[in-house]
Design a protein around this motif. Structure first.
Motif, mmCIF file in Angstrom:
data_model
loop_
_atom_site.group_PDB
_atom_site.id
_atom_site.type_symbol
_atom_site.label_atom_id
_atom_site.label_comp_id
_atom_site.label_asym_id
_atom_site.label_seq_id
_atom_site.Cartn_x
_atom_site.Cartn_y
_atom_site.Cartn_z
ATOM 1 N N UNK A 73 20.173 11.537 -4.261
ATOM 2 C CA UNK A 73 18.865 11.726 -4.913
ATOM 3 C C UNK A 73 19.010 11.914 -6.421
ATOM 4 N N UNK A 74 20.126 12.512 -6.831
ATOM 5 C CA UNK A 74 20.348 12.707 -8.264
ATOM 6 C C UNK A 74 20.441 11.363 -8.989
ATOM 7 N N UNK A 76 18.727 8.712 -8.119
ATOM 8 C CA UNK A 76 17.414 8.065 -8.139
ATOM 9 C C UNK A 76 16.405 8.782 -9.043
ATOM 10 N N UNK A 77 16.635 10.076 -9.289
ATOM 11 C CA UNK A 77 15.673 10.851 -10.079
ATOM 12 C C UNK A 77 15.299 10.208 -11.405
ATOM 13 N N UNK A 78 16.292 9.878 -12.247
ATOM 14 C CA UNK A 78 15.966 9.294 -13.555
ATOM 15 C C UNK A 78 15.255 7.946 -13.421
ATOM 16 N N UNK A 79 15.608 7.181 -12.372
ATOM 17 C CA UNK A 79 14.980 5.868 -12.193
ATOM 18 C C UNK A 79 13.515 6.032 -11.784
ATOM 19 N N UNK A 80 13.246 7.018 -10.913
ATOM 20 C CA UNK A 80 11.854 7.283 -10.520
ATOM 21 C C UNK A 80 11.059 7.722 -11.743
ATOM 22 N N UNK A 81 11.691 8.575 -12.549
ATOM 23 C CA UNK A 81 11.052 9.078 -13.774
ATOM 24 C C UNK A 81 10.646 7.919 -14.679
ATOM 25 N N UNK A 82 11.509 6.920 -14.725
ATOM 26 C CA UNK A 82 11.242 5.763 -15.583
ATOM 27 C C UNK A 82 10.152 4.878 -14.972
ATOM 28 N N UNK A 83 10.222 4.705 -13.630
ATOM 29 C CA UNK A 83 9.321 3.754 -12.962
ATOM 30 C C UNK A 83 7.883 4.260 -12.887
ATOM 31 N N UNK A 120 17.752 20.032 -0.729
ATOM 32 C CA UNK A 120 18.754 19.641 -1.743
ATOM 33 C C UNK A 120 18.343 18.334 -2.413
ATOM 34 N N UNK A 121 17.856 17.388 -1.603
ATOM 35 C CA UNK A 121 17.434 16.099 -2.160
ATOM 36 C C UNK A 121 16.239 16.262 -3.091
ATOM 37 N N UNK A 122 15.279 17.086 -2.654
ATOM 38 C CA UNK A 122 14.083 17.286 -3.472
ATOM 39 C C UNK A 122 14.428 17.943 -4.808
ATOM 40 N N UNK A 123 15.334 18.914 -4.756
ATOM 41 C CA UNK A 123 15.726 19.599 -5.998
ATOM 42 C C UNK A 123 16.471 18.633 -6.920
ATOM 43 N N UNK A 124 17.320 17.795 -6.330
ATOM 44 C CA UNK A 124 18.051 16.818 -7.153
ATOM 45 C C UNK A 124 17.077 15.848 -7.817
ATOM 46 N N UNK A 125 16.039 15.448 -7.082
ATOM 47 C CA UNK A 125 15.029 14.552 -7.665
ATOM 48 C C UNK A 125 14.297 15.256 -8.801
ATOM 49 N N UNK A 126 13.931 16.518 -8.554
ATOM 50 C CA UNK A 126 13.238 17.309 -9.584
ATOM 51 C C UNK A 126 14.106 17.435 -10.841
ATOM 52 N N UNK A 127 15.386 17.749 -10.596
ATOM 53 C CA UNK A 127 16.302 17.912 -11.736
ATOM 54 C C UNK A 127 16.538 16.579 -12.425
ATOM 55 N N UNK A 128 16.553 15.521 -11.641
ATOM 56 C CA UNK A 128 16.801 14.185 -12.200
ATOM 57 C C UNK A 128 15.697 13.710 -13.116
ATOM 58 N N UNK A 129 14.463 14.163 -12.827
ATOM 59 C CA UNK A 129 13.361 13.721 -13.690
ATOM 60 C C UNK A 129 13.203 14.614 -14.907
ATOM 61 N N UNK A 130 14.102 15.615 -15.021
ATOM 62 C CA UNK A 130 13.988 16.521 -16.170
ATOM 63 C C UNK A 130 14.572 15.917 -17.439
ATOM 64 N N UNK A 147 23.593 11.877 -15.531
ATOM 65 C CA UNK A 147 22.718 12.869 -14.896
ATOM 66 C C UNK A 147 23.164 13.141 -13.464
ATOM 67 N N UNK A 148 23.443 12.063 -12.716
ATOM 68 C CA UNK A 148 23.863 12.233 -11.319
ATOM 69 C C UNK A 148 25.165 13.037 -11.240
ATOM 70 N N UNK A 149 26.125 12.657 -12.071
ATOM 71 C CA UNK A 149 27.412 13.366 -12.052
ATOM 72 C C UNK A 149 27.213 14.820 -12.502
ATOM 73 N N UNK A 150 26.395 15.011 -13.543
ATOM 74 C CA UNK A 150 26.146 16.363 -14.073
ATOM 75 C C UNK A 150 25.517 17.263 -13.025
#
Lengths: 196, 331
Positions: A73-74, A76-83, A120-130, A147-150
């Motif tokens: 999920x980490x 995908x977070x930034x990609x969702x944020x962009x899309x 865990x997935x939801x939090x990773x998505x939330x953090x990914x869009x930050x 971001x995913x690695x971080x």
């Protein structure tokens, strides 16, 4: 004695000064910006600390699949944020999420593996869009990877540190960490001055 | 096997075209070369953003008069060159990169107070300007070049992958320590020799051989331990020393782009090298810590250590082989 050093190091990392730590060596490019973002953004760091503490309070058999879901999920977070141009994670929401995660961690309730993985997935998505939105492809790829690695490393290190501490001092240590997360979450959500 | 091939193709798809150039220093670049006491030849190089120059502006000291011409695109960045007239000199004036605070890039400012006396400053989104000191002190030089060394190694994906391959290949912490130390000693020697002009090799072959050194390590990694080269297995420090000599030439290429302060070459060299070492140690520490944490969470990984190492060998080898081809084509 070791515990004292550990507590000292932990307190150092919680200082506001670490908000600028990703600039210690200047701008290292989008990969490292993404990698160090959890240390630079209190909202992102707080929710990730919350999930790490919660994971540390769960049996390791439950943590294993949850961590893989978090990693996925980490990415995908930034990609969702962009899309879909999602709103960034603000301090108030992060505080509320941290209170919930920390609260569950304090009581040490054993949760079903599926639920922990979803959290865990939801939090990773939330953090990914930050993170910041980048428009050029190369920066976006590097930033997403960073971001995913971080996110993964941040949660993994915190989980491992708490797991080691709990194995030496007992499970109470995890509950104490959970209470810290709740306390910081309450401050982030309720204190005046927290950005809405 | 099929999964491995798919993973490798995906990895190459993501990394290949980007990392081929990722090692080059790609920040904004402002150079002021002293022509005489009051004139400076200015070179202003700005990264490309979607076919346009990044919206950043070089602001020279207020006493300078200058008219920057339009940018020209050289295929990779936008460059403008002009003459600035500063009757009062540069010392005490401010150099600011307007708009840098809204970007994620660095700008390297290389300037001469008087002909031949080169100083370097690195500006970031957090520090967009500086006041030119009459003469940079040793502490300024130390700080600047240590930062540049750390940045260089952390952005140099090929050097990091070489170090990562060493970490995977060399068994035993003491042997790894010796291997890394040998790598350090070797690249310090060639870095110093090349930076001082004693050793001059063109960068393209050097870069290709650096990639080739990673292929060598990847090949060893992909073999079962019992089939690995016994010499490399017994004396890993010899291998790392030999390849360290080549990597040092790569570092020197970057240092040559940055420039060295003529009066403080030894200090700047030492600081740059120290920065490279700090970055290297940071990287190894993170790799070890991640490995230890992963083994704690997934102890079953230890049972598949051989397969994982081989997989890493194939992945690293594929990437490095691409770099070899890519860099040879530049000849």
């Amino acid at each position: 004695m070791r515990l004292r050093y550990l507590a000292g190091a932990f307190a150092f990392f919680l200082q506001p000064g670490t908000a600028q730590s990703h600039e210690a060596f200047g701008d290292l490019g989008p990969f490292y910006q993404g990698l160090l973002h959890p240390l630079a953004d209190p909202a992102q760091g707080l929710v990730l600390a919350g999930i790490a503490v919660l994971l540390a309070r769960q049996p390791v058999q439950v943590v294993r699949p949850a961590f893989l879901v978090l990693l996925l999920c980490a990415c995908f977070g930034p990609l969702i944020h962009l899309a879909v141009s999602t709103p960034s994670l603000d301090s108030r929401s992060a505080g509320l999420v941290a209170v919930i995660l920390g609260g569950v961690a304090i009581f040490g309730i054993a949760l079903p593996a599926g639920l922990v993985a979803i959290m865990a997935g939801a939090i990773a998505l939330l953090a990914g869009i930050a993170g910041d939105v980048l428009t050029d492809v190369r920066s976006l790829l590097l930033s997403t990877g960073g971001t995913a690695v971080g996110i993964a490393i941040f949660v993994l290190f915190l989980w491992a540190a708490l797991d080691i501490i709990q194995s030496r001092l007992g499970r109470l240590a995890g509950a104490v960490a959970g209470s810290w997360v709740v306390a910081i979450g309450v401050m982030a959500a309720a204190l005046p001055g927290a950005p809405a | 096997m099929r999964q491995l091939v798919i993973t490798l193709i995906a990895l190459l798809g993501i990394l290949a075209p980007q990392t081929g150039v990722s090692h080059a220093l790609d920040p904004g670049y402002l150079e002021l070369v002293s022509v005489d006491e009051s004139r400076w030849r200015v070179t202003w190089r700005v990264p490309d953003v979607n076919g346009r120059p990044m919206p950043i502006e070089a602001l020279l000291p207020e006493t300078c008069t200058h008219e920057p011409p339009p940018f020209t695109f050289d295929g990779r960045a936008w460059t403008a060159r002009w003459i600035a007239v500063c009757p009062d000199g540069l010392a005490g004036g401010d150099i600011v990169i307007g708009g840098l605070e809204t970007t994620r890039t660095d700008t390297l400012v290389r300037y001469e107070l008087t002909p031949g006396k080169v100083q370097v400053e690195r500006l970031t989104a957090a520090t967009i300007g500086f006041t030119i000191p009459p003469e940079a002190g040793p502490l300024d030089i130390l700080q600047s070049y240590v930062g540049l060394g750390i940045t260089h190694i952390l952005e140099g994906i090929d050097h990091l992958i070489f170090v990562f391959a060493l970490v995977l290949l060399v068994r035993g912490r003491a042997r790894l320590l010796w291997a890394i130390t040998a790598f350090t000693v070797a690249h310090s020697i060639t870095l110093a020799a090349a930076a001082l002009g004693t050793l001059n090799l063109p960068p393209p072959p050097v870069e290709a051989v650096i990639a080739l050194s990673i292929v060598f390590l990847a090949y060893e990694l992909a073999l079962p331990p019992e089939r690995r080269d016994p010499f490399a297995e017994r004396f890993p420090w010899v291998v790392s020393f030999s390849f360290g000599l080549i990597h040092g030439l790569g570092f020197a290429g970057a240092l040559r782009e940055i420039g060295l302060p003529q009066d403080d070459i030894p200090l700047a060299l030492f600081a740059f090298n120290a920065g490279v070492e700090i970055g290297q140690i940071l990287f190894i520490a993170v790799v070890w810590a991640v490995g230890a944490a992963l083994y704690r969470l997934y102890p079953m990984l230890a049972q598949h250590g051989r397969a994982l190492t081989r997989g890493a060998g194939y992945a690293i080898g594929s990437l490095a082989a691409f770099w070899v081809i890519d860099r040879v084509l530049v000849f």
